[in-house]
Design a protein around this motif. Structure first.
Motif, short mmCIF file in Angstrom:
data_model
loop_
_atom_site.label_atom_id
_atom_site.label_comp_id
_atom_site.label_asym_id
_atom_site.label_seq_id
_atom_site.Cartn_x
_atom_site.Cartn_y
_atom_site.Cartn_z
N GLY A 175 -3.25 -67.27 14.26
CA GLY A 175 -4.04 -68.13 13.38
C GLY A 175 -5.54 -67.92 13.52
N ASN A 176 -5.97 -67.24 14.59
CA ASN A 176 -7.40 -66.98 14.79
C ASN A 176 -7.68 -65.50 14.99
OD1 ASN A 176 -8.28 -69.83 14.92
ND2 ASN A 176 -7.06 -69.85 16.81
N PRO A 177 -7.59 -64.72 13.91
CA PRO A 177 -7.85 -63.29 14.05
C PRO A 177 -9.32 -63.02 14.33
CG PRO A 177 -7.57 -63.88 11.74
CD PRO A 177 -7.36 -65.14 12.51
N LEU A 178 -9.59 -61.84 14.92
CA LEU A 178 -10.99 -61.42 15.12
C LEU A 178 -11.44 -60.60 13.92
CD1 LEU A 178 -11.08 -60.25 18.85
CD2 LEU A 178 -11.68 -62.50 17.91
N GLU A 179 -12.73 -60.50 13.74
CA GLU A 179 -13.27 -59.70 12.64
C GLU A 179 -14.47 -58.89 13.11
OE1 GLU A 179 -14.18 -62.39 9.44
OE2 GLU A 179 -12.06 -62.98 9.31
N GLY A 180 -14.85 -57.92 12.31
CA GLY A 180 -16.10 -57.17 12.49
C GLY A 180 -16.27 -56.61 13.89
N GLY A 181 -17.44 -56.83 14.49
CA GLY A 181 -17.77 -56.27 15.80
C GLY A 181 -16.84 -56.78 16.88
N ASP A 182 -16.45 -58.05 16.80
CA ASP A 182 -15.54 -58.61 17.82
C ASP A 182 -14.22 -57.86 17.84
OD1 ASP A 182 -17.35 -60.50 18.61
OD2 ASP A 182 -16.55 -62.06 17.27
N LEU A 183 -13.69 -57.58 16.63
CA LEU A 183 -12.41 -56.88 16.53
C LEU A 183 -12.54 -55.46 17.07
CD1 LEU A 183 -9.47 -56.82 15.60
CD2 LEU A 183 -10.26 -56.14 13.33
N LYS A 184 -13.65 -54.80 16.70
CA LYS A 184 -13.88 -53.42 17.17
C LYS A 184 -13.93 -53.37 18.69
CE LYS A 184 -16.15 -50.53 13.80
NZ LYS A 184 -17.43 -50.42 13.08
N ARG A 185 -14.72 -54.27 19.29
CA ARG A 185 -14.85 -54.30 20.75
C ARG A 185 -13.49 -54.55 21.39
NH1 ARG A 185 -19.70 -56.19 19.86
NH2 ARG A 185 -19.01 -58.32 19.49
N PHE A 186 -12.75 -55.47 20.82
CA PHE A 186 -11.42 -55.81 21.37
C PHE A 186 -10.52 -54.57 21.38
CE2 PHE A 186 -6.99 -57.08 20.42
CZ PHE A 186 -6.71 -57.78 21.58
N ILE A 187 -10.46 -53.89 20.23
CA ILE A 187 -9.59 -52.71 20.13
C ILE A 187 -10.03 -51.63 21.12
CG2 ILE A 187 -8.91 -50.81 18.60
CD1 ILE A 187 -9.03 -52.87 16.29
N GLN A 188 -11.34 -51.42 21.21
CA GLN A 188 -11.85 -50.39 22.08
C GLN A 188 -11.54 -50.69 23.55
OE1 GLN A 188 -12.74 -47.49 21.36
NE2 GLN A 188 -13.30 -46.88 23.45
N ARG A 189 -11.83 -51.90 23.97
CA ARG A 189 -11.66 -52.23 25.39
C ARG A 189 -10.17 -52.23 25.79
NH1 ARG A 189 -12.68 -51.54 28.79
NH2 ARG A 189 -12.76 -53.38 30.13
N VAL A 190 -9.33 -52.77 24.91
CA VAL A 190 -7.90 -52.79 25.23
C VAL A 190 -7.36 -51.36 25.29
CG1 VAL A 190 -5.60 -53.47 24.40
CG2 VAL A 190 -7.48 -55.11 24.33
N SER A 191 -7.79 -50.50 24.35
CA SER A 191 -7.36 -49.09 24.38
C SER A 191 -7.78 -48.44 25.70
CB SER A 191 -7.98 -48.29 23.23
OG SER A 191 -7.76 -48.93 22.02
N GLU A 192 -9.01 -48.72 26.12
CA GLU A 192 -9.49 -48.11 27.37
C GLU A 192 -8.64 -48.53 28.56
OE1 GLU A 192 -14.16 -47.91 25.95
OE2 GLU A 192 -13.59 -49.28 27.57
N GLU A 193 -8.32 -49.81 28.60
CA GLU A 193 -7.53 -50.27 29.76
C GLU A 193 -6.13 -49.67 29.78
OE1 GLU A 193 -7.66 -54.20 31.19
OE2 GLU A 193 -9.84 -54.10 31.40
N ILE A 194 -5.53 -49.55 28.58
CA ILE A 194 -4.19 -48.95 28.51
C ILE A 194 -4.27 -47.47 28.90
CG2 ILE A 194 -2.32 -48.28 26.94
CD1 ILE A 194 -2.78 -50.95 25.48
N ALA A 195 -5.32 -46.78 28.38
CA ALA A 195 -5.48 -45.36 28.69
C ALA A 195 -5.65 -45.17 30.19
CB ALA A 195 -6.69 -44.79 27.94
N GLN A 196 -6.39 -46.07 30.81
CA GLN A 196 -6.60 -45.97 32.25
C GLN A 196 -5.29 -46.19 33.00
OE1 GLN A 196 -9.38 -48.77 33.82
NE2 GLN A 196 -9.72 -47.58 35.69
N ALA A 197 -4.56 -47.22 32.59
CA ALA A 197 -3.29 -47.52 33.26
C ALA A 197 -2.32 -46.35 33.15
CB ALA A 197 -2.68 -48.79 32.66
N LEU A 198 -2.34 -45.63 32.01
CA LEU A 198 -1.41 -44.52 31.79
C LEU A 198 -2.01 -43.17 32.19
CD1 LEU A 198 0.02 -45.55 28.29
CD2 LEU A 198 1.14 -45.79 30.51
#
Ligand SMILES: *Cc1c(COP(=O)(O)O)cnc(C)c1O
Ligand SMILES: [Zn+2]
Length: 504
Positions: A472-495
């Motif tokens: 019900g509370n999606p992110l938009e714009g810069g917030d969404l971009k940062r979220f995607i980037q940081r989560v991708s980095e953490e997954i990439a690091q874990a793997l």
């Protein structure tokens, strides 16, 4: 394919004829009883019964090779009544009219070969036969299709209505009974008795969802069984436990399918099954014997029955090598992850004793073996199998552990190929996987996790992010971009993923 498109010599055999002279055969006093009414035990001596066709020899008038073609061609027929276990109608219920057959998609479950890694770990090639892919997700549907088809023929033939079908269950019998019963409502209603807190949440949800009356009883399965027996002796109910010999008939289809899937060549094959109430191993032996007697197979496969050492009365009985000294003693069961087989006083024990003897005689050598396995090995093998493409339940794990044990004990040679029974779907018993992964098995199981097999989800919530999305509370714009980037980095690091270099 339509019947008139089949070869001339097959067409007369495509649709089974209504024939056969079935009687209940008492394993105690040897008397026969008519099938006009439902019997569970011998009225004279109270022993369990098997159904036998007095007119079986007519089936020998058809040659083995012709039977092969009949069954193989029947695969191409689009007649629902013959699409499940009744492809083998002549052997399972030749007196049941096709119109009375209840088909809900049971039978013809896949055999899945172990990959090279798993076969190597287990000491040789094998297949899982996935009986968890039946409609209520266990092999019990085979027997219920048979018992309810017969009941349906009685109801329709005699204009009976208001049949109450009852069973005691370790979970899967009640799921199957409730499912098949619900298809025939309002003529048939189902009531099931379960040991309180001794079935999994999935198994409890099944009869509830099918609309059955569900009763939970203190104690274990053996206690429920006594109550159901008392009910069936004092009241007008139809008993759906495997005491009901019609269940056994339907479960014989498991053997017929294995025969057909191997082109009727069972040379150097080993069929491994778990044992609880012992209905399944009874049916598996009887099925192979019938195909052998009819000349459809020319060799009986080796049979290995497996029990957990927490519920091992059958294993104990046969561990005495001198048949004259064997004595059946019920055991008090301890908690087992092979929960559907947690039975200390198997109803079908007299059938197993009778058929083991017959099977070995016909094989002209010892061809039925029994092993016991530990709870730890059941879980370890189940999880190992499922990390290699399978969907084995804990009983499938028990069978695989039993196969390894049987090889270790020299009961199986190199080069023999095993077919092991995953009797239910893994998801029915996923709670045991949770206990393993969380290392929270109660002490009585004696199971501690092997780190290589443990798995758990990783929650990714980068600490440096102020905002994360929520329903019900999606992110938009810069917030969404940062979220995607940081989560991708953490997954990439874990793997330990490598970054794609420039120019690649
Ligand atoms: C019933 C059951 C068994 C045991 O079969 P029996 O016929 O009682 O010996 C094993 N596994 C599963 C999943 C079952 O439901
Ligand atoms: Zn008798």
């Amino acid at each position: 394919m339509k019947p008139h498109d089949f070869p001339d010599d097959i067409r007369p055999f495509l649709l089974p004829k209504i024939e056969g002279k079935f009687t209940y055969q008492c394993l105690g006093c040897g008397r026969r009883h008519g099938i006009g009414e439902l019997l569970y035990t011998c009225p004279d001596c109270h022993q369990v019964l098997l159904l036998e066709d007095q007119d079986f020899d007519r089936l020998k008038n058809i040659s083995g090779p012709l039977w092969h073609r009949i069954f193989d061609y029947r695969k191409m027929l689009n007649i629902p009544a013959l699409q499940g276990i009744y492809r083998y109608h002549e052997f399972i219920g030749p007196m049941i009219p096709l119109d009375d057959i209840v088909y809900l998609g049971e039978g013809h479950t896949p055999m899945v070969a172990a990959n090279a890694f798993l076969a190597g770990e287990a000491g040789g090639p094998f297949y899982f036969k996935n009986d968890g892919q039946n409609p209520s997700a266990s092999f019990k549907d085979r027997g219920m299709a048979s018992a309810l088809s017969y009941l349906n023929s009685l109801v329709r033939g005699n204009g009976i209505s208001d049949v109450l079908a009852v069973c005691a269950s370790t979970g899967d019998t009640s799921a199957a009974a409730a499912l098949y019963g619900s298809y025939l409502q309002p003529h048939i209603k189902t009531a099931v008795l379960l040991p309180h807190k001794k079935v999994t949440p999935q198994q409890l949800s099944q009869p509830l969802g099918s609309g059955a009356a569900v009763f939970e009883i203190p104690g274990v399965f053996d206690d429920c069984m006594k109550v159901v027996e008392a009910l069936s002796e004092q009241y007008r109910v139809a008993l759906l436990n495997s005491k009901n010999a019609w269940r056994i008939l339907g479960q014989e289809s498991y053997s017929y399918e294995i025969a057909q899937d191997f082109e009727y060549d069972l040379h150097r094959k080993v069929v491994v099954v778990p044992i609880g109430n012992a209905g399944n191993i009874t049916a598996v032996m009887n099925g192979f014997i019938k195909f052998f007697n009819a000349g459809i197979i020319t060799e009986l496969p080796k049979i290995v029955g497996v029990q957990s050492n927490h519920a091992n009365p059958v294993y104990r009985y046969f561990s005495e090598s001198d048949p004259d000294k064997r004595k059946f003693v019920p055991v008090n069961v301890k908690s087992s992850v092979a929960q559907a087989a947690m039975i200390g006083n198997p109803v079908s024990m007299p059938r197993v004793i009778h058929l083991e003897n017959r099977y070995n005689d016909l094989s002209e050598k010892q061809n039925v073996f029994f092993v016991e396995v530990e709870e730890q090995s059941i879980m370890d093998w189940q999880l190992t199998a499922n990390r290699n493409g399978h969907i084995a339940c804990t009983h499938g794990g028990e069978c695989l552990a039993g196969l390894v044990q049987a090889r270790r004990r020299g009961m199986i040679d190199k080069g023999e190929v095993a077919i092991i029974d995953s009797t239910a779907h893994a998801l029915k018993f996923s709670g045991f996987q949770d206990l393993y992964f969380e290392n929270s098995f109660p002490d009585e199981f004696n199971i501690s996790p092997n780190d290589d097999l443990v798995n758990a989800p990783v929650f990714v919530r980068p600490a440096d992010l102020e905002k994360v999305p929520s329903p019900g509370n999606p992110l938009e714009g810069g917030d969404l971009k940062r979220f995607i980037q940081r989560v991708s980095e953490e997954i990439a690091q874990a793997l330990s993923l490598k970054k794609i270099g420039r120019g690649e």
